[in-house]
Design a protein around this motif. Structure first.
Motif, short mmCIF file in Angstrom:
data_model
loop_
_atom_site.label_atom_id
_atom_site.label_comp_id
_atom_site.label_asym_id
_atom_site.label_seq_id
_atom_site.Cartn_x
_atom_site.Cartn_y
_atom_site.Cartn_z
N ASN A 7 0.65 -1.40 -0.03
CA ASN A 7 -0.30 0.56 0.10
C ASN A 7 0.71 1.30 -0.34
O ASN A 7 2.09 1.45 0.51
CB ASN A 7 -1.11 -0.18 1.31
CG ASN A 7 -2.05 -1.26 1.08
OD1 ASN A 7 -2.85 -1.30 0.18
ND2 ASN A 7 -2.11 -2.22 1.83
N HIS A 8 -0.15 2.56 -0.95
CA HIS A 8 1.52 3.68 -1.08
C HIS A 8 1.37 4.42 -0.65
O HIS A 8 -0.59 4.64 0.77
CB HIS A 8 1.06 4.52 -2.27
CG HIS A 8 2.24 2.61 -3.16
ND1 HIS A 8 2.95 2.71 -3.81
CD2 HIS A 8 1.63 1.93 -3.46
CE1 HIS A 8 3.88 1.84 -3.83
NE2 HIS A 8 2.70 1.13 -4.45
N THR A 9 1.26 5.56 -0.01
CA THR A 9 0.95 6.92 0.90
C THR A 9 0.93 8.42 -0.63
O THR A 9 1.30 8.19 -1.14
CB THR A 9 1.92 7.13 1.80
OG1 THR A 9 2.98 7.95 1.60
CG2 THR A 9 1.93 5.88 2.51
N ASN A 13 3.48 11.02 -4.63
CA ASN A 13 3.18 12.29 -5.24
C ASN A 13 2.39 11.55 -6.36
O ASN A 13 1.55 12.24 -7.43
CB ASN A 13 3.99 13.05 -6.13
CG ASN A 13 4.65 13.41 -5.15
OD1 ASN A 13 4.80 13.71 -4.29
ND2 ASN A 13 6.30 13.73 -5.66
N HIS A 14 1.58 10.36 -6.64
CA HIS A 14 0.50 9.47 -7.56
C HIS A 14 -0.20 8.86 -6.75
O HIS A 14 -0.50 7.81 -7.27
CB HIS A 14 1.19 8.92 -8.76
CG HIS A 14 2.13 7.57 -8.25
ND1 HIS A 14 3.30 7.87 -7.23
CD2 HIS A 14 1.74 6.36 -8.23
CE1 HIS A 14 3.86 6.68 -7.63
NE2 HIS A 14 3.33 5.52 -8.03
N ALA A 15 -0.01 8.77 -5.33
CA ALA A 15 -1.59 8.32 -4.64
C ALA A 15 -2.02 9.43 -4.16
O ALA A 15 -1.61 10.09 -3.47
CB ALA A 15 -0.34 7.70 -4.27
N CYS A 38 5.80 2.53 0.95
CA CYS A 38 5.00 3.45 -0.17
C CYS A 38 6.14 3.54 -1.47
O CYS A 38 7.73 2.76 -0.54
CB CYS A 38 5.64 4.07 0.15
SG CYS A 38 4.74 5.91 -0.40
N HIS A 39 6.67 3.99 -2.22
CA HIS A 39 8.19 3.67 -3.35
C HIS A 39 9.21 5.06 -2.05
O HIS A 39 8.62 5.47 -1.65
CB HIS A 39 8.08 4.80 -4.44
CG HIS A 39 6.65 4.08 -5.42
ND1 HIS A 39 7.35 2.72 -6.21
CD2 HIS A 39 5.51 4.21 -5.85
CE1 HIS A 39 5.62 3.21 -6.55
NE2 HIS A 39 4.89 3.45 -6.66
N ALA A 40 10.15 4.07 -2.33
CA ALA A 40 11.03 3.87 -1.23
C ALA A 40 11.96 5.70 -2.46
O ALA A 40 11.65 5.60 -3.33
CB ALA A 40 12.26 3.44 -1.75
N ALA A 224 -2.66 -0.41 -2.82
CA ALA A 224 -4.04 0.77 -2.99
C ALA A 224 -2.88 1.94 -3.58
O ALA A 224 -1.61 2.45 -2.73
CB ALA A 224 -3.94 1.24 -1.83
N HIS A 225 -3.07 2.82 -4.24
CA HIS A 225 -2.94 3.91 -4.77
C HIS A 225 -3.87 5.35 -3.94
O HIS A 225 -3.55 6.32 -3.97
CB HIS A 225 -2.57 4.51 -6.18
CG HIS A 225 -0.95 3.85 -5.85
ND1 HIS A 225 -0.75 2.29 -6.03
CD2 HIS A 225 0.24 4.40 -6.45
CE1 HIS A 225 0.56 2.73 -6.65
NE2 HIS A 225 1.10 3.23 -6.88
N SER A 226 -5.03 4.78 -3.47
CA SER A 226 -6.40 5.65 -2.62
C SER A 226 -7.06 4.74 -1.92
O SER A 226 -6.45 3.07 -1.69
CB SER A 226 -6.91 5.97 -4.07
OG SER A 226 -7.58 5.00 -4.50
#
Ligand code: ZN
Ligand code: ZN
Length: 262
Positions: A7-9, A13-15, A38-40, A224-226
């Protein structure tokens, strides 16, 4: 038990959505263990990831939620890290050594081409897909062999715009799965493909079945990006894994693997 490890946060910048909203939704979806990955931060394609100086705040955010919701849900702190064979200098030592629960290793680039980004979809016309798949699978194997990661993210992502791996490369896929097993890593079943043009989870049923034959452990992730993405496709991917024969999946705490029944 229900676990979602990918899952992202908003920091990438794109979630969208706040981490706390993700947790409330996860509790609502009866998720027992929820991992933020999230993306490192990386000095490459920086607009699609958190800034390096943000990493500390990312950890603080998640740790605050761990404390706040400790009676309701277990929250894991992780990163999804890019692997670029020609830029090994981007595997930052301090992130690799940070006290995280796990690292998801993912390939989103073939040389400099972000192949899963719809912005660069025109590039497919210029490429030989057999060569692309060869290169992609070789990069995957190299990534796994480093031993730096716990989970292989969306293993057949290159199919995202409907370019399935050519049959002729089945041996190479088999070798990737063997490498995962050998490194005591896990293969992620990622539901996000179901909401992409390919309309299929990553990886395909065929690859999951091959993984099962080799007793490769699996994880589940909605990528998840949302907030709405949380839990997306879960029933579908669980069904697929069960039909293939899987009864257990894994998660990681402080980079140690734990099995659970799903
Ligand atoms: Zn992303
Ligand atoms: Zn990814």
């Amino acid at each position: 038990m229900r676990v979602d490890l990918h899952n992202h946060t908003y920091r990438c910048n794109h979630a969208t959505g706040m981490p706390e909203e993700y947790i409330l939704r996860a509790i609502d979806k009866k998720i027992d263990i929820f991992g933020f990955s999230c993306h490192a931060p990386m000095n490459y394609d920086p607009k699609f990831r958190m800034g390096y100086e943000e990493f500390k705040d990312y950890c603080i955010d998640i740790q605050r939620l761990q404390a706040k919701f400790s009676n309701q849900i277990e929250i894991l702190l992780a990163l999804e890290m890019d692997f670029l064979p020609n830029h090994l200098d981007l595997l930052y030592e301090d992130l690799l050594k940070a006290p995280l629960d796990y690292l998801i290793g993912s390939i989103h680039f073939l040389d400099d081409w972000g192949f899963d980004n719809p912005e660069f979809i025109g590039e497919y016309k210029k490429r030989d897909m057999l060569e692309c798949w060869r290169e992609y699978l070789a990069s995957l194997k190299q990534m796994i062999t480093t031993g730096l990661f716990q989970i292989v993210g969306h293993m057949d992502l290159l199919k995202v715009f409907n370019h399935q791996p050519p049959k002729i490369l089945e041996n190479q896929i088999q070798e990737v799965l063997e490498a995962i097993k050998k490194q005591n890593m896990a293969l992620e079943i990622n539901a996000s493909g179901l909401r992409k043009p390919v309309k299929e989870q990553y990886p395909s049923e065929r690859i999951i079945a091959m993984a099962f034959e080799q007793k490769v452990p699996i994880t589940f992730g909605s990528d998840a990006h949302s907030v709405e993405h949380i839990g997306f496709g879960y029933e579908q991917v669980i069904e697929i894994a069960k039909n293939i024969g899987y009864k257990e999946a894994v998660f990681f705490r402080k980079k140690r693997m734990f099995f659970y029944d799903f």
